[in-house]
Motif scaffolding. Structure first.
Motif, PDB file in Angstrom:
ATOM      1  N   UNK A  96     -24.376 -30.278  30.269  1.00  0.00           N
ATOM      2  CA  UNK A  96     -24.994 -31.558  30.605  1.00  0.00           C
ATOM      3  C   UNK A  96     -23.893 -32.609  30.710  1.00  0.00           C
ATOM      4  N   UNK A  97     -23.980 -33.481  31.710  1.00  0.00           N
ATOM      5  CA  UNK A  97     -23.011 -34.563  31.831  1.00  0.00           C
ATOM      6  C   UNK A  97     -23.731 -35.898  31.937  1.00  0.00           C
ATOM      7  N   UNK A  98     -23.045 -36.951  31.458  1.00  0.00           N
ATOM      8  CA  UNK A  98     -23.613 -38.301  31.474  1.00  0.00           C
ATOM      9  C   UNK A  98     -22.471 -39.304  31.402  1.00  0.00           C
ATOM     10  N   UNK A  99     -22.714 -40.549  31.813  1.00  0.00           N
ATOM     11  CA  UNK A  99     -21.694 -41.581  31.621  1.00  0.00           C
ATOM     12  C   UNK A  99     -21.314 -41.706  30.152  1.00  0.00           C
ATOM     13  N   UNK A 100     -20.075 -42.097  29.896  1.00  0.00           N
ATOM     14  CA  UNK A 100     -19.502 -42.049  28.550  1.00  0.00           C
ATOM     15  C   UNK A 100     -20.349 -42.787  27.520  1.00  0.00           C
ATOM     16  N   UNK A 101     -20.556 -44.070  27.712  1.00  0.00           N
ATOM     17  CA  UNK A 101     -21.254 -44.871  26.710  1.00  0.00           C
ATOM     18  C   UNK A 101     -22.747 -44.560  26.683  1.00  0.00           C
ATOM     19  N   UNK A 102     -23.352 -44.375  27.862  1.00  0.00           N
ATOM     20  CA  UNK A 102     -24.773 -44.025  27.912  1.00  0.00           C
ATOM     21  C   UNK A 102     -25.016 -42.678  27.241  1.00  0.00           C
ATOM     22  N   UNK A 140     -25.199 -27.957  34.646  1.00  0.00           N
ATOM     23  CA  UNK A 140     -26.626 -27.665  34.801  1.00  0.00           C
ATOM     24  C   UNK A 140     -27.442 -28.924  35.060  1.00  0.00           C
ATOM     25  N   UNK A 141     -27.144 -30.003  34.325  1.00  0.00           N
ATOM     26  CA  UNK A 141     -27.961 -31.206  34.413  1.00  0.00           C
ATOM     27  C   UNK A 141     -27.059 -32.427  34.250  1.00  0.00           C
ATOM     28  N   UNK A 142     -27.318 -33.472  35.040  1.00  0.00           N
ATOM     29  CA  UNK A 142     -26.503 -34.682  34.982  1.00  0.00           C
ATOM     30  C   UNK A 142     -27.384 -35.915  34.948  1.00  0.00           C
ATOM     31  N   UNK A 143     -26.952 -36.914  34.187  1.00  0.00           N
ATOM     32  CA  UNK A 143     -27.572 -38.233  34.232  1.00  0.00           C
ATOM     33  C   UNK A 143     -26.773 -39.073  35.210  1.00  0.00           C
ATOM     34  N   UNK A 144     -27.440 -39.648  36.187  1.00  0.00           N
ATOM     35  CA  UNK A 144     -26.791 -40.490  37.187  1.00  0.00           C
ATOM     36  C   UNK A 144     -27.438 -41.875  37.171  1.00  0.00           C
ATOM     37  N   UNK A 145     -26.615 -42.908  37.057  1.00  0.00           N
ATOM     38  CA  UNK A 145     -27.078 -44.291  37.110  1.00  0.00           C
ATOM     39  C   UNK A 145     -26.621 -44.879  38.437  1.00  0.00           C
ATOM     40  N   UNK A 146     -27.566 -45.317  39.258  1.00  0.00           N
ATOM     41  CA  UNK A 146     -27.236 -45.858  40.567  1.00  0.00           C
ATOM     42  C   UNK A 146     -27.915 -45.079  41.668  1.00  0.00           C
ATOM     43  N   UNK A 147     -27.882 -45.634  42.862  1.00  0.00           N
ATOM     44  CA  UNK A 147     -28.503 -44.964  44.005  1.00  0.00           C
ATOM     45  C   UNK A 147     -27.794 -43.654  44.285  1.00  0.00           C
ATOM     46  N   UNK A 148     -28.559 -42.619  44.576  1.00  0.00           N
ATOM     47  CA  UNK A 148     -27.992 -41.303  44.837  1.00  0.00           C
ATOM     48  C   UNK A 148     -27.660 -41.168  46.315  1.00  0.00           C
ATOM     49  N   UNK A 149     -26.475 -40.657  46.632  1.00  0.00           N
ATOM     50  CA  UNK A 149     -26.181 -40.386  48.037  1.00  0.00           C
ATOM     51  C   UNK A 149     -27.060 -39.250  48.543  1.00  0.00           C
TER      52      UNK A 149
END
Length: 301
Positions: A96-102, A140-149
């Motif tokens: 799983x990946x996510x922005x550092x602070x979030x 496997x899974x990512x948290x994305x903040x912002x509009x997705x391309x």
């Protein structure tokens, strides 16, 4: 010769950019890496790599073969996971990946609760403020903040996030509170130096919805949101951050949000993953577990 092993070594060489880097990543001697690539080229009857003193370049045959090898190895991996029961029983490693602070504030607590309920699943949590490539880095899974391309990724929306401009009460007491974003020209600015830095801040014209940019000249530039937050709380300057990054400081009275009437539309927040004909149960369980908790947490901000 183990052809699948040779394919895997070739992909590692391409991803790492050199034989020596691939050897370190695979923990095998460089001569072994070179020999395996040579054996694969002899078997195919075509040159795959052009090796110079400074770099490796894929030949046209090499580009086609690498693409095919990646598909083959992915299919083999899925077949092995199916045989191991990963699609029938929730088990195995989940990346799983996510922005550092979030990730630290909002994803890690969810992961901890998830692990307590899923003893057969292990999680590798990659926290970074760059978008880690989901397919190439086997996420496997990512948290994305912002509009997705536009992409083939599957996205589940879990909320939205404001971008806010803040200053410390001490700074505002010393300089006065700016009435409009244009007044920030007279204020020191704390900026975050990112791979895509913003030389200006975009805000919305109150009442119209139209966007305009205000020029900023940083008094202090830092490399992380944590550092920018700390500097702003110390009164170094005005800062622009995502709302979750400043929420605690605002609640404690250490920062004040400015220009709420000028805020842009909040950015969407998604859980995203690569498409798959059959989603492994470990991913399905995590998505079903994490999505409602993220929605609840984001709604409370």
């Amino acid at each position: 010769m183990d052809r699948l092993e040779a394919m895997s070594i070739l992909l590692t060489v391409v991803e790492q950019g050199s034989l020596s880097a691939a050897g370190r990543a695979l923990k095998v001697p460089v001569p072994t890496v070179s020999r395996k690539i040579g054996e694969l080229e002899s078997l195919i009857g075509a040159k795959l790599l052009i090796r110079t003193t400074r770099s490796l370049i894929l030949t046209e045959a090499g580009k086609a073969y690498v693409a095919a090898a990646r598909r083959i190895l992915d299919q083999v991996d899925e077949a092995e996971r199916t045989a191991a029961g990963e699609f029938l029983i929730p088990k195995g490693e989940l990346v799983v990946t996510a922005p550092l602070m979030f990730g630290r504030l909002h994803v890690l607590p969810i992961v901890a609760d998830f692990l307590a309920r899923q003893p057969a699943i292990d999680v590798r949590l990659l926290l970074a403020d760059r978008n880690i490539h989901i397919v190439d880095d086997h996420v496997d899974m990512a948290v994305r903040i912002g509009s997705l391309p536009d992409s083939s990724l599957v996205a589940t929306r879990v909320g939205s996030m404001r971008t806010v401009i803040c200053a410390s009460p001490a700074l505002l007491a010393a300089r006065g509170e700016p009435a409009t974003p244009a007044d920030l020209a007279a204020f020191p600015i704390v900026a975050v130096d990112t791979p895509a830095p913003f030389p200006s801040w975009t805000v919305r014209i109150a009442g119209s919805g139209a966007l305009y940019e205000i020029a900023t000249r940083p008094r202090l530039t830092v490399t992380t949101a944590d550092a920018a937050l700390e500097a702003a709380m110390r009164g170094v300057g005005v800062v622009r951050l995502l709302h979750y990054q400043v929420a605690d400081a605002v609640a404690q009275g250490r920062l004040k949000i400015l220009f709420t009437d000028y805020e842009r539309e909040p950015s969407p927040v998604h859980l995203v993953h690569a498409p798959a004909e059959h989603m492994p149960l470990k991913m399905r369980r995590f998505l079903d577990f994490a999505a409602p908790r993220l929605r609840q947490g984001l709604a409370a901000l």
